[in-house]
Design a protein around this motif. Structure first.
Motif, PDB file in Angstrom:
ATOM      1  N   ILE A  91     -43.791 121.397   5.593  1.00  0.00           N
ATOM      2  CA  ILE A  91     -44.172 122.821   6.039  1.00  0.00           C
ATOM      3  C   ILE A  91     -45.423 121.675   5.209  1.00  0.00           C
ATOM      4  O   ILE A  91     -45.671 121.180   4.271  1.00  0.00           O
ATOM      5  N   PHE A  92     -46.741 121.722   6.505  1.00  0.00           N
ATOM      6  CA  PHE A  92     -47.864 121.092   5.734  1.00  0.00           C
ATOM      7  C   PHE A  92     -49.180 122.273   5.781  1.00  0.00           C
ATOM      8  O   PHE A  92     -49.247 123.257   6.672  1.00  0.00           O
ATOM      9  N   GLY A 148     -51.665 133.071   9.628  1.00  0.00           N
ATOM     10  CA  GLY A 148     -50.226 133.404   8.640  1.00  0.00           C
ATOM     11  C   GLY A 148     -49.039 132.699   9.891  1.00  0.00           C
ATOM     12  O   GLY A 148     -48.241 132.502   9.490  1.00  0.00           O
ATOM     13  N   GLN A 149     -49.321 133.697  10.784  1.00  0.00           N
ATOM     14  CA  GLN A 149     -48.907 133.691  12.033  1.00  0.00           C
ATOM     15  C   GLN A 149     -47.881 132.095  12.151  1.00  0.00           C
ATOM     16  O   GLN A 149     -47.049 131.578  12.325  1.00  0.00           O
ATOM     17  N   GLN A 150     -48.803 131.298  12.577  1.00  0.00           N
ATOM     18  CA  GLN A 150     -48.898 130.158  12.923  1.00  0.00           C
ATOM     19  C   GLN A 150     -48.135 129.124  11.662  1.00  0.00           C
ATOM     20  O   GLN A 150     -46.856 128.501  12.086  1.00  0.00           O
ATOM     21  N   GLN A 151     -48.027 129.514  10.587  1.00  0.00           N
ATOM     22  CA  GLN A 151     -47.849 128.834   9.293  1.00  0.00           C
ATOM     23  C   GLN A 151     -46.458 129.235   9.156  1.00  0.00           C
ATOM     24  O   GLN A 151     -45.251 128.310   8.642  1.00  0.00           O
ATOM     25  N   ARG A 152     -45.769 130.691   9.569  1.00  0.00           N
ATOM     26  CA  ARG A 152     -44.660 131.544   9.809  1.00  0.00           C
ATOM     27  C   ARG A 152     -43.583 130.515  10.470  1.00  0.00           C
ATOM     28  O   ARG A 152     -42.415 130.442  10.699  1.00  0.00           O
ATOM     29  N   GLU A 170     -49.215 122.454  -0.018  1.00  0.00           N
ATOM     30  CA  GLU A 170     -49.838 123.127   0.552  1.00  0.00           C
ATOM     31  C   GLU A 170     -50.152 124.111   0.962  1.00  0.00           C
ATOM     32  O   GLU A 170     -50.788 124.112   2.131  1.00  0.00           O
ATOM     33  N   PRO A 171     -49.327 124.956   1.909  1.00  0.00           N
ATOM     34  CA  PRO A 171     -48.836 125.884   2.323  1.00  0.00           C
ATOM     35  C   PRO A 171     -49.611 127.178   2.828  1.00  0.00           C
ATOM     36  O   PRO A 171     -49.863 127.340   3.993  1.00  0.00           O
ATOM     37  N   GLU A 178     -53.661 137.083   1.695  1.00  0.00           N
ATOM     38  CA  GLU A 178     -52.630 137.907   2.136  1.00  0.00           C
ATOM     39  C   GLU A 178     -52.223 137.541   2.980  1.00  0.00           C
ATOM     40  O   GLU A 178     -50.892 137.190   2.763  1.00  0.00           O
ATOM     41  N   ALA A 179     -52.227 136.557   4.035  1.00  0.00           N
ATOM     42  CA  ALA A 179     -51.413 135.921   4.375  1.00  0.00           C
ATOM     43  C   ALA A 179     -50.869 134.262   3.808  1.00  0.00           C
ATOM     44  O   ALA A 179     -49.337 133.975   3.584  1.00  0.00           O
ATOM     45  N   GLY A 180     -51.889 134.191   3.095  1.00  0.00           N
ATOM     46  CA  GLY A 180     -50.801 133.531   1.909  1.00  0.00           C
ATOM     47  C   GLY A 180     -49.875 133.924   0.835  1.00  0.00           C
ATOM     48  O   GLY A 180     -48.444 132.994   0.538  1.00  0.00           O
TER      49      GLY A 180
END
Length: 223
Positions: A91-92, A148-152, A170-171, A178-180
């Motif tokens: 996860i980048f 946040g959705q892209q990271q999920r 560094e995700p 909040e997204a973090g």
């Protein structure tokens, strides 16, 4: 007893026109199955180089690195790539999603490279997206999703093949607080299910989410 991740007396340096740059000094580190470990340090501390070694993206100049019982220093590049693909989900910070593909297709892509058949790829991808709460966004493309959705989606892509280790670099770095926090909670849930998490971060507050914190400075482990 075999450790899941084992580094002994690892050194890393690069030689260039200006001489030898010594990046890692005598790193000895053990990570057990099911641990949630944070590796933290400031920019230039050596944590990115250490991450690349842990992820089999680079090799030590000297020392020992064993991953899941395999001596990474004694295998060729092709074997190392197979070990990396089988054992580690990445996860980048930058998400690294393909803009033209849907969330489902982005998660499915690495499974294609693994040779899985279509029905199994879709099943695994749908399950991974459901695990991170994105069942309702499977057909959306990255530009239609929040950060946040892209990271999920990136997390779903990393976990779809059910690797034993997640290496998160560094995700939360490109996300608001909040997204973090949502991403960190998702990593904690994965850890509770048995996945070993290695979190690379410069943020001390983010590191506090882990069960164990390893600090690195000037290429040396200081805690």
């Amino acid at each position: 007893m075999k450790h899941l991740i084992e580094l002994k007396s690892v050194e890393k340096y690069y030689t260039g026109s200006s001489g030898k740059l010594h990046v890692l000094h005598n790193i000895t580190l053990y990570i057990e199955k099911g641990e949630f470990t944070a590796i933290t340090g400031s920019s230039g501390s050596g944590k990115s180089t250490l991450m690349n070694i842990l992820g089999c993206l680079d090799t030590p100049t000297s020392g020992i690195y064993r991953l899941c019982g395999r001596d990474i220093m004694r295998v060729n590049d092709n074997t190392r790539a197979k070990i990396r693909n089988a054992e580690i989900g990445f996860i980048f910070q930058g998400f690294n999603l393909i803009p033209a593909l849907t969330a489902l297709e982005n998660v499915e892509l690495p499974l294609i490279y693994r040779g899985l058949q279509y029905k199994e790829r879709v099943k695994l991808s749908q399950a991974a997206l459901a695990m991170v709460g994105l069942s309702h966004r499977m057909t959306h493309k990255p530009y239609e999703l929040s950060g946040g959705q892209q990271q999920r989606v990136a997390i779903a892509r990393a976990i779809a093949a059910k690797p034993p280790i997640i290496l998160a670099d560094e995700p939360t770095g490109n996300l608001d607080s909040e997204a973090g926090q949502t991403i960190l909670e998702a990593l904690k849930r994965l850890n509770l299910l048995g996945t070993t998490i290695v979190l690379i971060t410069h943020d001390k507050d983010v590191a506090e989410s882990a069960d164990r914190i390893i600090k690195i400075a000037d290429g040396k482990i200081i805690v």
